[in-house]
Design a protein around this motif. Sequence first.
Motif, PDB file in Angstrom:
ATOM      1  N   MET A   1       2.192  12.217   0.250  1.00 32.13           N
ATOM      2  CA  MET A   1       2.891  11.024   0.711  1.00 32.13           C
ATOM      3  C   MET A   1       3.575  11.271   2.044  1.00 32.13           C
ATOM      4  O   MET A   1       4.767  11.134   2.175  1.00 32.13           O
ATOM      5  N   GLU A 384       9.383   0.844   4.406  1.00 38.66           N
ATOM      6  CA  GLU A 384       8.905   2.204   4.712  1.00 38.66           C
ATOM      7  C   GLU A 384       9.259   3.197   3.618  1.00 38.66           C
ATOM      8  O   GLU A 384       8.502   4.127   3.360  1.00 38.66           O
ATOM      9  N   SER A 385      10.410   3.012   2.988  1.00 37.43           N
ATOM     10  CA  SER A 385      10.827   4.000   1.983  1.00 37.43           C
ATOM     11  C   SER A 385      10.489   3.555   0.568  1.00 37.43           C
ATOM     12  O   SER A 385      10.899   4.179  -0.394  1.00 37.43           O
ATOM     13  N   GLN A 386       9.726   2.455   0.439  1.00 39.76           N
ATOM     14  CA  GLN A 386       9.350   2.009  -0.900  1.00 39.76           C
ATOM     15  C   GLN A 386       7.834   1.747  -0.978  1.00 39.76           C
ATOM     16  O   GLN A 386       7.078   2.634  -1.311  1.00 39.76           O
ATOM     17  N   THR A 387       7.445   0.543  -0.645  1.00 42.93           N
ATOM     18  CA  THR A 387       6.031   0.210  -0.827  1.00 42.93           C
ATOM     19  C   THR A 387       5.150   0.642   0.342  1.00 42.93           C
ATOM     20  O   THR A 387       3.947   0.618   0.241  1.00 42.93           O
ATOM     21  N   GLN A 388       5.746   1.050   1.473  1.00 42.41           N
ATOM     22  CA  GLN A 388       5.002   1.258   2.713  1.00 42.41           C
ATOM     23  C   GLN A 388       4.216  -0.027   3.045  1.00 42.41           C
ATOM     24  O   GLN A 388       4.726  -1.116   2.859  1.00 42.41           O
TER      25      GLN A 388
ATOM     26  N   ALA B 182       3.105   7.356  -4.088  1.00 40.14           N
ATOM     27  CA  ALA B 182       4.199   8.248  -4.453  1.00 40.14           C
ATOM     28  C   ALA B 182       5.520   7.854  -3.788  1.00 40.14           C
ATOM     29  O   ALA B 182       6.595   8.085  -4.354  1.00 40.14           O
ATOM     30  N   THR B 183       5.476   7.235  -2.612  1.00 35.20           N
ATOM     31  CA  THR B 183       6.721   6.794  -1.971  1.00 35.20           C
ATOM     32  C   THR B 183       7.398   5.752  -2.850  1.00 35.20           C
ATOM     33  O   THR B 183       8.605   5.817  -3.118  1.00 35.20           O
ATOM     34  N   ASP B 184       6.599   4.801  -3.328  1.00 41.18           N
ATOM     35  CA  ASP B 184       7.083   3.796  -4.272  1.00 41.18           C
ATOM     36  C   ASP B 184       7.537   4.463  -5.570  1.00 41.18           C
ATOM     37  O   ASP B 184       8.590   4.124  -6.123  1.00 41.18           O
ATOM     38  N   ALA B 187      10.861   6.223  -5.067  1.00 38.97           N
ATOM     39  CA  ALA B 187      11.939   5.232  -4.904  1.00 38.97           C
ATOM     40  C   ALA B 187      12.330   4.666  -6.273  1.00 38.97           C
ATOM     41  O   ALA B 187      13.517   4.488  -6.569  1.00 38.97           O
TER      42      ALA B 187
END
Lengths: 603, 603
Positions: A1, A384-388, B182-184, B187
């Motif tokens: 990621m 950016e910090s969740q779903t992109q 993985a970012t999601d 989070a």
Amino acid sequence: MDAAFAIPSRGGIDARGKAMAPTSSKQLIDTELPKAMDMTHHLNRLSKNRNPSSLKELYKYAAIPGMIPLGGGIPHPDVFPFEQLSALTLPVDSVSLDLPRVPEKAKQSLLSWLFGGGKRVDEISIPKYAPNPTATTVQLSTSLQYQAATGPPALPLFLREYVETVYKPAYADWDVLLNVGATDGWAKICQMLLEVGDAVLVEEWTYPGAENAFLPMECEMIPIRMDGEGVLPAHLDEVLGGWKEEERGGKKRPRVFYTIPTGQNPSGATMMGPRKKEVYDVCKKYDIIICEDEPYYTLYVGDWMPKGKKATAEEEHQIETEKKEGKEGKEAFLKALPPTYLTFDTDGRVIRMDTFSKTSCPGSRLGWFTTSPLFIERLTRATESQTQAPSGFATALTTTLLTHWGFDGYIRWLRGIKSTYKQRRDWIIDAIDDNFDLVLDGQEDVGSDEKRAVYDIQGLGKGATCYSKTVGVAEWDEKKGAVGSMKKGGKGPALVSFIPPTAGMFIFLAVHTSHHPKYPKLLLTQTPTEATRTLMDALWRQLAEHHVLVAPGWGFDARGEHSIGGPGIGYFRLSYSTLSYAQCRTAMKIFAEQLDKFFEVKK
Amino acid sequence: MDAAFAIPSRGGIDARGKAMAPTSSKQLIDTELPKAMDMTHHLNRLSKNRNPSSLKELYKYAAIPGMIPLGGGIPHPDVFPFEQLSALTLPVDSVSLDLPRVPEKAKQSLLSWLFGGGKRVDEISIPKYAPNPTATTVQLSTSLQYQAATGPPALPLFLREYVETVYKPAYADWDVLLNVGATDGWAKICQMLLEVGDAVLVEEWTYPGAENAFLPMECEMIPIRMDGEGVLPAHLDEVLGGWKEEERGGKKRPRVFYTIPTGQNPSGATMMGPRKKEVYDVCKKYDIIICEDEPYYTLYVGDWMPKGKKATAEEEHQIETEKKEGKEGKEAFLKALPPTYLTFDTDGRVIRMDTFSKTSCPGSRLGWFTTSPLFIERLTRATESQTQAPSGFATALTTTLLTHWGFDGYIRWLRGIKSTYKQRRDWIIDAIDDNFDLVLDGQEDVGSDEKRAVYDIQGLGKGATCYSKTVGVAEWDEKKGAVGSMKKGGKGPALVSFIPPTAGMFIFLAVHTSHHPKYPKLLLTQTPTEATRTLMDALWRQLAEHHVLVAPGWGFDARGEHSIGGPGIGYFRLSYSTLSYAQCRTAMKIFAEQLDKFFEVKK
């Protein structure tokens, strides 16, 4: 990621928590319109704490031709297992603009209607590597790679044209940002604006899926009374103007209003321009952020016309023009759409949520925000910090389809969608009309003023009240129920009332539980609300056991005082979006039969 | 956005905040393994506040055949514009298991390597309506409709088989849940476990994208020291055992540990089984939840073998077996993979994050959690009110591809991916080897014990230190730099050190800034850390201006005391995942030249 290095950033919050100017990718339109006002004070701590990537300089160098990129952390597109995507897609004019009110043959599939069994399809195709790609080329090597939260450049370009043309925001520097659907969009708005324990303004009947975003944050719902067109500006003003923190346990006056202006879920209400302007002015007065969730916006289909009723010349003209292909029909379609809150938004206090769920498909998990540069920038950080970015499969296919259709083509597609929803709305209401003795507000006197107010259940005088058609009773007494000898065609108790919806996919149906013969007895041991719930639960189960499944209204109750409904009235939400003509007929026949039984009309 | 009625729910939190038994869709495997322990006390308030849908009964009735559905709020699939999706996909054996270390022709495209210009592809196709669909059939009318957060049933089925076969969790009732990458995933974990102001355990060098999930929540990073294999269990024990709230401003002992065990970002470190067991035991002792983020897991490629070095008989056997098609090769591949934390997880305190970003493509925005029923249930609730299901385009295409490949086929595909990453790892390190005078730990004495410790920069004695190859100096003095007359082949200052990575896509390269001639002067006005940053920034810019773009190490610094690095040592992260052979050669040639210039080795 490891996408942090692939995502360009813009703007930010400075050390004092004030927004810095974002470098918007939207070219400001040369306009006399004002810029958005500073709304930084509406951001919550979480949102203010979000920082843009500290590696900006990396992106600057990454764009230099000939650069050997050892900075990123991305896989090689050669080993993406997808070499090419193709789709068979429907042409923009797949759905006729003049669908028959009564189909000749009640076939299951809508498409078999339209093509007589055959089907025209186009083919779109997306290669892994396009020849001579530009920044807006859609190719899998880019779409299926890590992408900026703003998505493939071609999609926001398209959406900006759409917003500019259809919504016409009243300030200059608005922009759009993709999300993975309105549920995601609203969750991100809550995480940007709300603190734990805040109060949130909602419609008195509202979508429970939206509540799930803020109730776990221990936020409280403040329901605003509605009529058949949506919230009442006067009540909104009253709630906000009369807000006293000390009377509310120290709770601050709400700053956020969640609303579904078109084809509201569950009430089906649609708010037109003048009312929106009034609501906007109240929100401006109390510095409220309006979050308009508009999944059903282009499903605005206009008034239901009872069969045999003659349209006015003006109505007739609109109906006929909307059946036309080409520019004239397109403009009539756009003109008929209710103006959005954005149209009145001179401040940048509206966050609009749109989705492709109803105009393309829910599985795309693709929607977008339209709002001020500040909110766009903060929502980008959150994205950016969740779903992109949304799925590249979804954006590649959707963007390619939209580009294939073109802007006018997309509008034509939306007109076809409208056409099917209008047809289905007419199917279900005609089926109700045919299975009940239906009285329209103003069409027939129902007795006393008090009684009339009850039947005009959502205000506006546009409602319909249903009486049993199969069997009437000579007289009907509010307390004793049916009395006297049975007489065909006599008027029994009012069973259900509703306003024929002008948009969306729902009928919000009021059941007159106070007219049930057991209601008076229930009141001996239960409150009116409890008695109504008791009867509604029994009716709901009875209908389900006869294979008619509706959504119980209590699931949508924001638990305030009701203008729509109240003691002695329970609600069902009926969705007509997926029913065939035959299912509409069958369902409403069963519904009428079971209501007769339930209300013991048939003696 | 009316999916609330389309999503079945399971389990919940009762009034006392304890987890109720979820109705897992996973059939419990008949096993002697223990069940997961109750970890409800780890949930934060937000997560405990999430309620399942109150309309469960609706789903029960919805499944009855013949039911006319007026309950939902979903669009009709007939007007989804996609009638069929097709894709040209790579066969599982597209990538050879025996790729050449030195290509005959340095072509740009990997695939042109493999097929000599031609390319085999398969075609997969997904219709809108499949004939005789079952619950696991993938068809667009279902995939592109609203879906349960658990996604299309066929995908979790596949993933459970994968987890069971490859990871072998040490407790019985684990399950999987899809996320949008993985970012999601991370989070959502933060939003489930962390309260504002909590402390979070991280590796001393860590992925900044992961920090973005909890730093805005005002959570503090607690960095744990590492060596070349990852975190040091003794330091973890020391931090947790010695935690005193009063010395930490009342901050509670951390309960959550974020780690990338394989091909760690940025250090490239890979933790093998015995160390993981030690770390797990410390986490059990202090009741820590281990969140293992494993994007690079199947990119475990084993040790780099210097050209000309003879492998041991055992190494040789593994290398040769892994080149074989079929069962033997597959088992050798699986055996070589490091055991995951799940393998030691008897308690259900591990939340594993997997992603398709590196094994299929990042654009799929598709990954999954593997964890206990409690966490799966709470994450499902969170998913319903945020992302809902992943994009149906992504799940339909991925599921169809996996089904087309079959389980063994997917493993073969992963082996091909491993093969390409091994090849690229060898390309870049061979290029370093060829452009520097490279000394392996233990291969040559570098002087004093103290000096040796500095060069063995990440512990383990598996490092490599690079000296200038083009020009040497007769003698090199730590303070004066190059002295005496120039002599070809003499040993100059150690320029950079690193451990050749065994997994992932990164080399974490230590630059010996203390060997820079200007370093002593800088120390007159700067701290060692500042002096190193000054020199690293200058070197980074110098490299970028010569078209070699690397990631600066400071972006990954969790800002604790360092075991890896420290005064006089700066870091770059070099990603080799997208470079061609020619780019590797060019980049390392430039890199060596510029280091010579930078360190003023060339007099």
